[in-house]
Design a protein around this motif. Structure first.
Motif, PDB file in Angstrom:
ATOM      1  N   LYS A  25       0.802  -1.223   0.000  1.00  0.00           N
ATOM      2  CA  LYS A  25       0.000   0.000   0.000  1.00  0.00           C
ATOM      3  C   LYS A  25       0.836   1.275   0.000  1.00  0.00           C
ATOM      4  O   LYS A  25       0.373   2.311  -0.455  1.00  0.00           O
ATOM      5  N   PHE A  26       2.010   1.229   0.580  1.00  0.00           N
ATOM      6  CA  PHE A  26       2.897   2.390   0.595  1.00  0.00           C
ATOM      7  C   PHE A  26       2.228   3.667   1.090  1.00  0.00           C
ATOM      8  O   PHE A  26       2.231   4.690   0.403  1.00  0.00           O
ATOM      9  N   CYS A  27       1.620   3.633   2.252  1.00  0.00           N
ATOM     10  CA  CYS A  27       1.179   4.872   2.894  1.00  0.00           C
ATOM     11  C   CYS A  27       2.429   5.742   3.071  1.00  0.00           C
ATOM     12  O   CYS A  27       3.503   5.215   3.383  1.00  0.00           O
ATOM     13  N   ALA A  28       2.264   7.047   2.872  1.00  0.00           N
ATOM     14  CA  ALA A  28       3.441   7.907   2.744  1.00  0.00           C
ATOM     15  C   ALA A  28       4.282   8.011   4.011  1.00  0.00           C
ATOM     16  O   ALA A  28       5.421   8.475   3.966  1.00  0.00           O
ATOM     17  N   PHE A  29       3.732   7.576   5.151  1.00  0.00           N
ATOM     18  CA  PHE A  29       4.453   7.700   6.425  1.00  0.00           C
ATOM     19  C   PHE A  29       5.129   6.404   6.865  1.00  0.00           C
ATOM     20  O   PHE A  29       5.862   6.381   7.835  1.00  0.00           O
ATOM     21  N   CYS A  30       4.864   5.296   6.187  1.00  0.00           N
ATOM     22  CA  CYS A  30       5.052   3.982   6.810  1.00  0.00           C
ATOM     23  C   CYS A  30       6.239   3.189   6.272  1.00  0.00           C
ATOM     24  O   CYS A  30       6.474   3.122   5.064  1.00  0.00           O
ATOM     25  N   VAL A  31       6.972   2.555   7.182  1.00  0.00           N
ATOM     26  CA  VAL A  31       8.150   1.759   6.804  1.00  0.00           C
ATOM     27  C   VAL A  31       7.820   0.302   6.466  1.00  0.00           C
ATOM     28  O   VAL A  31       8.678  -0.408   5.926  1.00  0.00           O
ATOM     29  N   VAL A  32       6.624  -0.138   6.799  1.00  0.00           N
ATOM     30  CA  VAL A  32       6.326  -1.577   6.700  1.00  0.00           C
ATOM     31  C   VAL A  32       6.591  -2.162   5.305  1.00  0.00           C
ATOM     32  O   VAL A  32       7.194  -3.231   5.192  1.00  0.00           O
ATOM     33  N   PRO A  33       6.187  -1.478   4.212  1.00  0.00           N
ATOM     34  CA  PRO A  33       6.466  -2.072   2.893  1.00  0.00           C
ATOM     35  C   PRO A  33       7.962  -2.291   2.646  1.00  0.00           C
ATOM     36  O   PRO A  33       8.337  -3.154   1.859  1.00  0.00           O
ATOM     37  N   TYR A  34       8.804  -1.513   3.338  1.00  0.00           N
ATOM     38  CA  TYR A  34      10.249  -1.663   3.159  1.00  0.00           C
ATOM     39  C   TYR A  34      10.827  -2.714   4.106  1.00  0.00           C
ATOM     40  O   TYR A  34      11.761  -3.420   3.753  1.00  0.00           O
ATOM     41  N   THR A  35      10.284  -2.790   5.321  1.00  0.00           N
ATOM     42  CA  THR A  35      10.873  -3.733   6.286  1.00  0.00           C
ATOM     43  C   THR A  35      10.298  -5.137   6.140  1.00  0.00           C
ATOM     44  O   THR A  35      10.982  -6.108   6.411  1.00  0.00           O
ATOM     45  N   ARG A  36       9.028  -5.232   5.748  1.00  0.00           N
ATOM     46  CA  ARG A  36       8.413  -6.558   5.645  1.00  0.00           C
ATOM     47  C   ARG A  36       8.289  -7.014   4.203  1.00  0.00           C
ATOM     48  O   ARG A  36       7.896  -8.152   3.940  1.00  0.00           O
ATOM     49  N   GLY A  37       8.540  -6.101   3.278  1.00  0.00           N
ATOM     50  CA  GLY A  37       8.527  -6.480   1.872  1.00  0.00           C
ATOM     51  C   GLY A  37       7.135  -6.512   1.268  1.00  0.00           C
ATOM     52  O   GLY A  37       6.155  -6.086   1.879  1.00  0.00           O
ATOM     53  N   ALA A  38       7.083  -7.051   0.048  1.00  0.00           N
ATOM     54  CA  ALA A  38       5.827  -7.102  -0.698  1.00  0.00           C
ATOM     55  C   ALA A  38       4.855  -8.065  -0.025  1.00  0.00           C
ATOM     56  O   ALA A  38       5.254  -8.953   0.723  1.00  0.00           O
ATOM     57  N   GLU A  39       3.581  -7.839  -0.315  1.00  0.00           N
ATOM     58  CA  GLU A  39       2.538  -8.640   0.301  1.00  0.00           C
ATOM     59  C   GLU A  39       2.579 -10.098  -0.166  1.00  0.00           C
ATOM     60  O   GLU A  39       2.570 -10.369  -1.365  1.00  0.00           O
ATOM     61  N   VAL A  40       2.600 -11.009   0.795  1.00  0.00           N
ATOM     62  CA  VAL A  40       2.594 -12.445   0.483  1.00  0.00           C
ATOM     63  C   VAL A  40       1.583 -13.128   1.387  1.00  0.00           C
ATOM     64  O   VAL A  40       1.566 -12.907   2.594  1.00  0.00           O
ATOM     65  N   SER A  41       0.715 -13.967   0.799  1.00  0.00           N
ATOM     66  CA  SER A  41      -0.250 -14.741   1.587  1.00  0.00           C
ATOM     67  C   SER A  41       0.219 -16.180   1.675  1.00  0.00           C
ATOM     68  O   SER A  41       0.705 -16.736   0.688  1.00  0.00           O
ATOM     69  N   ARG A  42       0.045 -16.782   2.833  1.00  0.00           N
ATOM     70  CA  ARG A  42       0.410 -18.209   2.976  1.00  0.00           C
ATOM     71  C   ARG A  42      -0.709 -19.082   2.429  1.00  0.00           C
ATOM     72  O   ARG A  42      -1.889 -18.729   2.545  1.00  0.00           O
ATOM     73  N   PRO A  43      -0.367 -20.236   1.876  1.00  0.00           N
ATOM     74  CA  PRO A  43      -1.415 -21.134   1.373  1.00  0.00           C
ATOM     75  C   PRO A  43      -2.343 -21.585   2.509  1.00  0.00           C
ATOM     76  O   PRO A  43      -1.897 -21.805   3.636  1.00  0.00           O
ATOM     77  N   ALA A  44      -3.621 -21.728   2.183  1.00  0.00           N
ATOM     78  CA  ALA A  44      -4.623 -22.036   3.198  1.00  0.00           C
ATOM     79  C   ALA A  44      -4.364 -23.371   3.899  1.00  0.00           C
ATOM     80  O   ALA A  44      -4.566 -23.486   5.112  1.00  0.00           O
ATOM     81  N   ASP A  45      -3.897 -24.385   3.160  1.00  0.00           N
ATOM     82  CA  ASP A  45      -3.723 -25.702   3.806  1.00  0.00           C
ATOM     83  C   ASP A  45      -2.702 -25.644   4.935  1.00  0.00           C
ATOM     84  O   ASP A  45      -2.865 -26.283   5.967  1.00  0.00           O
ATOM     85  N   ARG A  46      -1.658 -24.847   4.759  1.00  0.00           N
ATOM     86  CA  ARG A  46      -0.641 -24.739   5.814  1.00  0.00           C
ATOM     87  C   ARG A  46      -1.212 -24.024   7.036  1.00  0.00           C
ATOM     88  O   ARG A  46      -0.920 -24.369   8.175  1.00  0.00           O
ATOM     89  N   ILE A  47      -2.020 -23.012   6.781  1.00  0.00           N
ATOM     90  CA  ILE A  47      -2.626 -22.264   7.888  1.00  0.00           C
ATOM     91  C   ILE A  47      -3.578 -23.178   8.663  1.00  0.00           C
ATOM     92  O   ILE A  47      -3.567 -23.201   9.902  1.00  0.00           O
ATOM     93  N   LEU A  48      -4.344 -23.970   7.931  1.00  0.00           N
ATOM     94  CA  LEU A  48      -5.312 -24.855   8.588  1.00  0.00           C
ATOM     95  C   LEU A  48      -4.589 -25.936   9.397  1.00  0.00           C
ATOM     96  O   LEU A  48      -5.008 -26.268  10.507  1.00  0.00           O
ATOM     97  N   ARG A  49      -3.477 -26.439   8.858  1.00  0.00           N
ATOM     98  CA  ARG A  49      -2.696 -27.429   9.606  1.00  0.00           C
ATOM     99  C   ARG A  49      -2.151 -26.818  10.890  1.00  0.00           C
ATOM    100  O   ARG A  49      -2.175 -27.430  11.949  1.00  0.00           O
ATOM    101  N   GLU A  50      -1.672 -25.592  10.771  1.00  0.00           N
ATOM    102  CA  GLU A  50      -1.110 -24.925  11.951  1.00  0.00           C
ATOM    103  C   GLU A  50      -2.211 -24.660  12.982  1.00  0.00           C
ATOM    104  O   GLU A  50      -1.998 -24.821  14.192  1.00  0.00           O
ATOM    105  N   ALA A  51      -3.379 -24.280  12.503  1.00  0.00           N
ATOM    106  CA  ALA A  51      -4.504 -24.024  13.419  1.00  0.00           C
ATOM    107  C   ALA A  51      -4.883 -25.316  14.141  1.00  0.00           C
ATOM    108  O   ALA A  51      -5.103 -25.323  15.363  1.00  0.00           O
TER     109      ALA A  51
END
Ligand code: SAH
Ligand code: SF4
Ligand code: F3S
Length: 440
Positions: A161-187
């Motif tokens: 999103k690159f809000c003009a005040f925010c470091v998150v896009p630089y420190t955490r990088g581009a948006e990545v979603s984890r696959p659902a099966d891994r999330i469900l296994r972890e849950a």
């Protein structure tokens, strides 16, 4: 067998750092480390840092300085810096603070065991890459230890999103979603270890679009899959962006019984001019209409928010628009911050607001938010809520837990155990918590 090595982790910043610290402890657990609560007896100290505001980042250097004596006494002690400061200023940390042996950015935690081994040989190690491999898959839980009733689970990381005040896009990088099966296994694994409530985490959690069985899934679809997990009683998620609040997610708030009536939906400011300059891509009006739609789906939902005051070029009139928006929305909780200039972000280059004016605005905003928060909390008195008990209280027979709305609730003469859910009638409202009695 040699005695286990001791690991001390100190965590700053957001819930994602809390989650990451747990994963790092598990990864190093595989290398023979056990966690300790004191830096004094540690063989390895890890600071998991936050870069969001200047003060948060400066804390790291002062904390590191304090370990000087310890390191002099214990030459084998290894000191590592992880998290968003590590990502943003890894090289500088190494240069500024010779005590540091290891610097690891948030996308490289799965490499910690190798890095630790290298650091043990006396080498200085730095890894702030954004590697292709999935760090979460490689950070699989090792010990199957029993856990408390609530847990975080990262489903999405990074931000585009690159809000003009925010470091998150630089420190955490581009948006990545984890696959659902891994999330469900972890849950499933968390539930088997005693967890009853899971908070799904992401810097932009409602932009979730992880691979599902047939196609990408939305956050709402993922929540419906989690709804089927037996033994999981409550689902929460944070943090959401107004522009990613899709219809199916709004609807789920009205129809999914496990999805709790609480939504953290930062708006940052109430002036359209400022929102535009922040690159938020929504207006005050569109945000208010969105809240109305969410409340139509779930009338009792508690709304939480984040605000920044003193953003470059904010006038008194702009600030008044923030107060007006707050009056209109009525927040159950909120976090408000004075704008902090972050090097490398677009807003850092702009005309800054007089710090005294910003302090004054922050005080006024906080006074209003505190008043609203108290009113919303007081309005719970006389109502029946469900409480998930998290710990024993200070007094004999007392238990403390959280209501559906995330209010802390103290219950006296309570014969329930940690991890139990019970219906509770709210009797009174204090400074930061509610008190209630079990409904038999
Ligand atoms: N991803 C989330 C939150 C990110 S950081 C979101 O989009 O809402 C958490 C909060 O810190 C932000 O919501 C914002 O209110 C605040 N924040 C971020 N950068 C800041 C800065 N430079 N100065 C002051 N507050 C900031
Ligand atoms: Fe930062 Fe904006 Fe992304 Fe939130 S949406 S993490 S405030 S850039
Ligand atoms: Fe801080 Fe990084 Fe979280 S900057 S708020 S620790 S994503």
């Amino acid at each position: 067998m040699s005695a286990p090595k001791k690991l001390f982790i100190k965590t700053y910043g957001c819930q994602m750092n809390v989650y990451d610290s747990e994963r790092m402890a598990e990864a190093l657990g595989g290398e023979g480390y056990v966690e300790t609560k004191s830096a004094d007896d540690a063989d390895m100290i890890l600071l998991n840092t936050c870069h969001i505001r200047e003060k948060a980042a400066e804390k790291v250097y002062s904390e590191l300085g304090r370990f000087k004596g310890l390191k002099a006494e214990k030459p084998d002690l290894k000191i590592g810096v992880a998290g968003c400061v590590a990502q943003a200023e890894g090289q500088e940390i190494m240069r500024r603070q010779p005590l540091v042996d290891l610097v690891v950015g948030p996308q490289s935690y799965h490499r910690l065991p190798e890095m630790e081994a290298k650091a043990r040989t006396g080498e200085k190690v730095l890894d702030t890459d954004f590697p292709e491999e999935d760090k979460f898959e490689k950070l699989k839980n090792r010990p199957k230890a029993k856990r408390g009733p609530t847990a975080f689970l990262t489903v999405q990381e990074g931000c585009d999103k690159f809000c003009a005040f925010c470091v998150v896009p630089y420190t955490r990088g581009a948006e990545v979603s984890r696959p659902a099966d891994r999330i469900l296994r972890e849950a499933q694994d968390l539930v088997e270890r005693g967890v009853r409530e899971i908070t799904l985490l992401g810097q932009n959690v409602n932009a979730y679009h992880g691979a599902g069985p047939n196609s990408d899934m939305t956050l709402a679809q993922l929540i419906w899959e989690l709804d089927k997990v037996d033994g999981l009683e409550r689902i929460r998620f944070t943090t959401s962006h107004p522009n990613d609040m899709q219809d199916d997610l709004i609807e789920a708030h009205g129809t999914c019984a496990k999805l709790m009536p609480y939504l953290h939906l930062p708006v940052q400011a109430g002036s359209d001019k400022i929102l535009k300059r922040m690159n938020r891509a929504h207006t005050a009006e569109s945000y208010i209409r969105l809240i109305e739609r969410i409340r139509a789906a779930r009338p009792d939902i508690l709304i939480s928010g984040d605000f920044i005051v003193g953003f470059p070029e904010e006038t008194e009139e702009d600030f008044q628009a923030t107060l007006d928006l707050v009056e209109e929305v009525k927040y159950g909780t909120a976090y408000s911050f004075k704008y902090s200039t972050r090097p490398g972000t677009p807003a850092a280059e702009r005309a800054q607001v007089d710090p005294a004016a910003a302090d004054d605005r922050l005080q006024r905003l906080q006074a209003l938010l505190t008043k609203q928060q108290r009113e919303v909390q007081d309005s719970m008195v006389g109502r029946d809520v469900t409480v998930l008990f998290e710990k024993a209280g200070r007094f004999p027979g007392q238990m403390v837990g959280k209501s559906d709305y995330l209010h802390a609730v103290h219950v006296a003469d309570c014969d329930r155990a940690i991890g139990d859910l019970a219906r509770v009638r709210i009797l009174s409202s204090g400074a930061n918590s509610l008190a209630g009695a079990l409904i038999e």
